[in-house]
Design a protein around this motif. Structure first.
Motif, PDB file in Angstrom:
ATOM      1  N   LEU A 121      24.104  16.632  44.617  1.00 30.11           N
ATOM      2  CA  LEU A 121      24.549  17.781  43.828  1.00 30.11           C
ATOM      3  C   LEU A 121      24.501  19.067  44.648  1.00 30.11           C
ATOM      4  O   LEU A 121      25.421  19.879  44.613  1.00 30.11           O
ATOM      5  CB  LEU A 121      23.705  17.911  42.552  1.00 30.11           C
ATOM      6  N   ILE A 122      23.442  19.241  45.422  1.00 34.43           N
ATOM      7  CA  ILE A 122      23.331  20.433  46.265  1.00 34.43           C
ATOM      8  C   ILE A 122      24.432  20.442  47.321  1.00 34.43           C
ATOM      9  O   ILE A 122      25.011  21.487  47.621  1.00 34.43           O
ATOM     10  CB  ILE A 122      21.923  20.534  46.895  1.00 34.43           C
ATOM     11  N   ASN A 123      24.748  19.272  47.867  1.00 36.20           N
ATOM     12  CA  ASN A 123      25.830  19.180  48.844  1.00 36.20           C
ATOM     13  C   ASN A 123      27.139  19.687  48.253  1.00 36.20           C
ATOM     14  O   ASN A 123      27.862  20.455  48.892  1.00 36.20           O
ATOM     15  CB  ASN A 123      25.976  17.727  49.318  1.00 36.20           C
ATOM     16  N   LEU A 124      27.446  19.294  47.029  1.00 31.16           N
ATOM     17  CA  LEU A 124      28.674  19.750  46.374  1.00 31.16           C
ATOM     18  C   LEU A 124      28.660  21.262  46.147  1.00 31.16           C
ATOM     19  O   LEU A 124      29.667  21.936  46.328  1.00 31.16           O
ATOM     20  CB  LEU A 124      28.875  19.015  45.053  1.00 31.16           C
ATOM     21  N   VAL A 125      27.507  21.794  45.755  1.00 29.47           N
ATOM     22  CA  VAL A 125      27.405  23.245  45.531  1.00 29.47           C
ATOM     23  C   VAL A 125      27.600  23.996  46.833  1.00 29.47           C
ATOM     24  O   VAL A 125      28.355  24.977  46.890  1.00 29.47           O
ATOM     25  CB  VAL A 125      26.054  23.622  44.887  1.00 29.47           C
ATOM     26  N   LEU A 126      26.942  23.558  47.896  1.00 29.55           N
ATOM     27  CA  LEU A 126      27.067  24.253  49.180  1.00 29.55           C
ATOM     28  C   LEU A 126      28.508  24.197  49.689  1.00 29.55           C
ATOM     29  O   LEU A 126      29.028  25.193  50.200  1.00 29.55           O
ATOM     30  CB  LEU A 126      26.107  23.663  50.207  1.00 29.55           C
ATOM     31  N   LYS A 127      29.170  23.051  49.537  1.00 29.38           N
ATOM     32  CA  LYS A 127      30.578  22.949  49.947  1.00 29.38           C
ATOM     33  C   LYS A 127      31.436  23.912  49.125  1.00 29.38           C
ATOM     34  O   LYS A 127      32.322  24.582  49.661  1.00 29.38           O
ATOM     35  CB  LYS A 127      31.096  21.522  49.760  1.00 29.38           C
ATOM     36  N   SER A 128      31.181  23.958  47.822  1.00 30.94           N
ATOM     37  CA  SER A 128      31.939  24.864  46.947  1.00 30.94           C
ATOM     38  C   SER A 128      31.749  26.304  47.370  1.00 30.94           C
ATOM     39  O   SER A 128      32.709  27.068  47.488  1.00 30.94           O
ATOM     40  CB  SER A 128      31.491  24.710  45.488  1.00 30.94           C
ATOM     41  N   LEU A 129      30.503  26.682  47.585  1.00 34.41           N
ATOM     42  CA  LEU A 129      30.214  28.059  47.971  1.00 34.41           C
ATOM     43  C   LEU A 129      30.864  28.412  49.301  1.00 34.41           C
ATOM     44  O   LEU A 129      31.432  29.492  49.443  1.00 34.41           O
ATOM     45  CB  LEU A 129      28.699  28.283  48.031  1.00 34.41           C
ATOM     46  N   CYS A 130      30.797  27.506  50.266  1.00 37.56           N
ATOM     47  CA  CYS A 130      31.423  27.778  51.569  1.00 37.56           C
ATOM     48  C   CYS A 130      32.927  27.962  51.423  1.00 37.56           C
ATOM     49  O   CYS A 130      33.508  28.860  52.038  1.00 37.56           O
ATOM     50  CB  CYS A 130      31.120  26.654  52.563  1.00 37.56           C
ATOM     51  N   LYS A 131      33.573  27.132  50.610  1.00 35.29           N
ATOM     52  CA  LYS A 131      35.022  27.251  50.420  1.00 35.29           C
ATOM     53  C   LYS A 131      35.391  28.582  49.783  1.00 35.29           C
ATOM     54  O   LYS A 131      36.350  29.227  50.179  1.00 35.29           O
ATOM     55  CB  LYS A 131      35.545  26.110  49.541  1.00 35.29           C
ATOM     56  N   VAL A 132      34.635  28.980  48.780  1.00 35.84           N
ATOM     57  CA  VAL A 132      34.979  30.199  48.044  1.00 35.84           C
ATOM     58  C   VAL A 132      34.628  31.443  48.840  1.00 35.84           C
ATOM     59  O   VAL A 132      35.432  32.371  48.950  1.00 35.84           O
ATOM     60  CB  VAL A 132      34.260  30.237  46.673  1.00 35.84           C
ATOM     61  N   VAL A 133      33.437  31.484  49.394  1.00 39.19           N
ATOM     62  CA  VAL A 133      32.964  32.686  50.076  1.00 39.19           C
ATOM     63  C   VAL A 133      33.733  32.937  51.366  1.00 39.19           C
ATOM     64  O   VAL A 133      33.800  34.068  51.841  1.00 39.19           O
ATOM     65  CB  VAL A 133      31.436  32.606  50.308  1.00 39.19           C
ATOM     66  N   SER A 134      34.369  31.914  51.908  1.00 38.34           N
ATOM     67  CA  SER A 134      35.149  32.120  53.128  1.00 38.34           C
ATOM     68  C   SER A 134      36.454  32.867  52.854  1.00 38.34           C
ATOM     69  O   SER A 134      37.116  33.320  53.775  1.00 38.34           O
ATOM     70  CB  SER A 134      35.443  30.780  53.807  1.00 38.34           C
ATOM     71  N   ARG A 135      36.800  33.020  51.605  1.00 37.60           N
ATOM     72  CA  ARG A 135      38.027  33.750  51.242  1.00 37.60           C
ATOM     73  C   ARG A 135      37.759  35.254  51.234  1.00 37.60           C
ATOM     74  O   ARG A 135      36.703  35.704  50.815  1.00 37.60           O
ATOM     75  CB  ARG A 135      38.510  33.317  49.859  1.00 37.60           C
ATOM     76  N   ALA A 136      38.729  35.996  51.654  1.00 42.52           N
ATOM     77  CA  ALA A 136      38.587  37.461  51.697  1.00 42.52           C
ATOM     78  C   ALA A 136      38.394  38.053  50.306  1.00 42.52           C
ATOM     79  O   ALA A 136      37.748  39.081  50.161  1.00 42.52           O
ATOM     80  CB  ALA A 136      39.815  38.075  52.353  1.00 42.52           C
ATOM     81  N   ASP A 137      38.922  37.389  49.266  1.00 38.88           N
ATOM     82  CA  ASP A 137      38.854  37.915  47.907  1.00 38.88           C
ATOM     83  C   ASP A 137      37.432  37.938  47.347  1.00 38.88           C
ATOM     84  O   ASP A 137      37.196  38.495  46.286  1.00 38.88           O
ATOM     85  CB  ASP A 137      39.685  37.067  46.937  1.00 38.88           C
ATOM     86  N   THR A 138      36.506  37.274  47.998  1.00 36.98           N
ATOM     87  CA  THR A 138      35.152  37.184  47.451  1.00 36.98           C
ATOM     88  C   THR A 138      34.144  37.982  48.271  1.00 36.98           C
ATOM     89  O   THR A 138      32.956  37.723  48.211  1.00 36.98           O
ATOM     90  CB  THR A 138      34.697  35.711  47.376  1.00 36.98           C
ATOM     91  N   THR A 139      34.606  38.966  49.000  1.00 34.28           N
ATOM     92  CA  THR A 139      33.685  39.754  49.815  1.00 34.28           C
ATOM     93  C   THR A 139      32.793  40.662  48.968  1.00 34.28           C
ATOM     94  O   THR A 139      31.901  41.303  49.499  1.00 34.28           O
ATOM     95  CB  THR A 139      34.433  40.620  50.854  1.00 34.28           C
ATOM     96  N   ASP A 140      33.032  40.698  47.656  1.00 32.45           N
ATOM     97  CA  ASP A 140      32.190  41.520  46.798  1.00 32.45           C
ATOM     98  C   ASP A 140      30.927  40.798  46.358  1.00 32.45           C
ATOM     99  O   ASP A 140      30.132  41.335  45.600  1.00 32.45           O
ATOM    100  CB  ASP A 140      32.976  41.997  45.566  1.00 32.45           C
ATOM    101  N   VAL A 141      30.709  39.574  46.835  1.00 34.43           N
ATOM    102  CA  VAL A 141      29.511  38.827  46.470  1.00 34.43           C
ATOM    103  C   VAL A 141      28.319  39.431  47.200  1.00 34.43           C
ATOM    104  O   VAL A 141      28.270  39.457  48.430  1.00 34.43           O
ATOM    105  CB  VAL A 141      29.649  37.333  46.832  1.00 34.43           C
ATOM    106  N   LEU A 142      27.383  39.938  46.439  1.00 38.00           N
ATOM    107  CA  LEU A 142      26.190  40.560  47.015  1.00 38.00           C
ATOM    108  C   LEU A 142      25.027  39.584  46.980  1.00 38.00           C
ATOM    109  O   LEU A 142      24.749  38.979  45.953  1.00 38.00           O
ATOM    110  CB  LEU A 142      25.827  41.831  46.251  1.00 38.00           C
ATOM    111  N   MET A 143      24.349  39.460  48.097  1.00 35.92           N
ATOM    112  CA  MET A 143      23.175  38.599  48.178  1.00 35.92           C
ATOM    113  C   MET A 143      21.951  39.390  47.759  1.00 35.92           C
ATOM    114  O   MET A 143      21.937  40.608  47.789  1.00 35.92           O
ATOM    115  CB  MET A 143      22.932  38.147  49.626  1.00 35.92           C
ATOM    116  N   ASP A 144      20.909  38.647  47.421  1.00 37.99           N
ATOM    117  CA  ASP A 144      19.614  39.283  47.315  1.00 37.99           C
ATOM    118  C   ASP A 144      18.648  38.477  48.182  1.00 37.99           C
ATOM    119  O   ASP A 144      19.018  37.453  48.757  1.00 37.99           O
ATOM    120  CB  ASP A 144      19.148  39.433  45.857  1.00 37.99           C
TER     121      ASP A 144
END
Length: 188
Positions: A121-144
């Motif tokens: 399950l974690i593998n799927l989440v990490l793959k999803s996050l990498c795919k989405v965050v690599s897009r320019a449209d998601t540069t507003d994601v702020l980490m803590d």
């Protein structure tokens, strides 16, 4: 129909088949707009959002069915969110995915879930996050700071697969790339 305390096998198979169809049609623009319009992403969240674990529909599922539907929901989101990146921010997916990972790790730590299931399950989440965050449209994601701690712990845990460790550090890099705020959080 419900048999005992779990969803009947035919109902479960229907849901699984429907989701497989949705996954197969995501690449079509017309289907994508219908998927979003009919609120399929919200329906998928029922299976991965820790805040919705008490949802009445989930009470009808046995543990194996829950894991299979979580996996399918994550697969669909992994393909859907890069095609509709505004949903990622609009639905607060970064926080939901982070919470999901933490809950899965807690379940495994408490012996409520096999580590292999947790890693899948974690593998799927990490793959999803990498795919989405690599897009320019998601540069507003702020980490803590907790995001940094979580990703470093996933990277440093020798129990995790090499792919998961690589995805964790890749995600950290993607979240910091061209993002001064996230770079400052990383340095803390």
């Amino acid at each position: 129909t419900v048999q005992g305390n779990s969803l009947s096998e035919s109902d479960f198979e229907f849901k699984n088949s429907l989701w497989a169809f949705i996954l197969a049609t995501i690449s079509c623009d017309l289907a994508l707009s219908v998927i979003i319009e009919k609120k399929v992403p919200e329906a998928l969240l029922v299976h991965i959002d820790p805040d919705l674990e008490a949802h009445p529909a989930l009470k009808l599922l046995n543990d194996q069915q829950k894991v299979e539907l979580k996996s399918r929901a994550l697969q669909i989101l992994m393909h859907l969110l890069p095609r509709a990146p505004t949903l990622y921010s609009k639905m607060g997916m970064h926080d939901k995915f982070t919470s999901f990972i933490l809950v899965q790790l807690e379940k495994a730590g408490d012996g409520l879930q096999h580590m292999e299931v947790t890693q899948r399950l974690i593998n799927l989440v990490l793959k999803s996050l990498c795919k989405v965050v690599s897009r320019a449209d998601t540069t507003d994601v702020l980490m803590d700071v907790n995001d940094v701690r979580l990703l470093f712990s996933l990277f440093n845990d020798p129990e995790n697969t090499p792919a998961d460790r690589a995805n964790a550090i890749r995600l950290l890099g993607l979240l910091c790339d061209h993002h001064p705020y996230n770079q400052r959080v990383l340095r803390k």
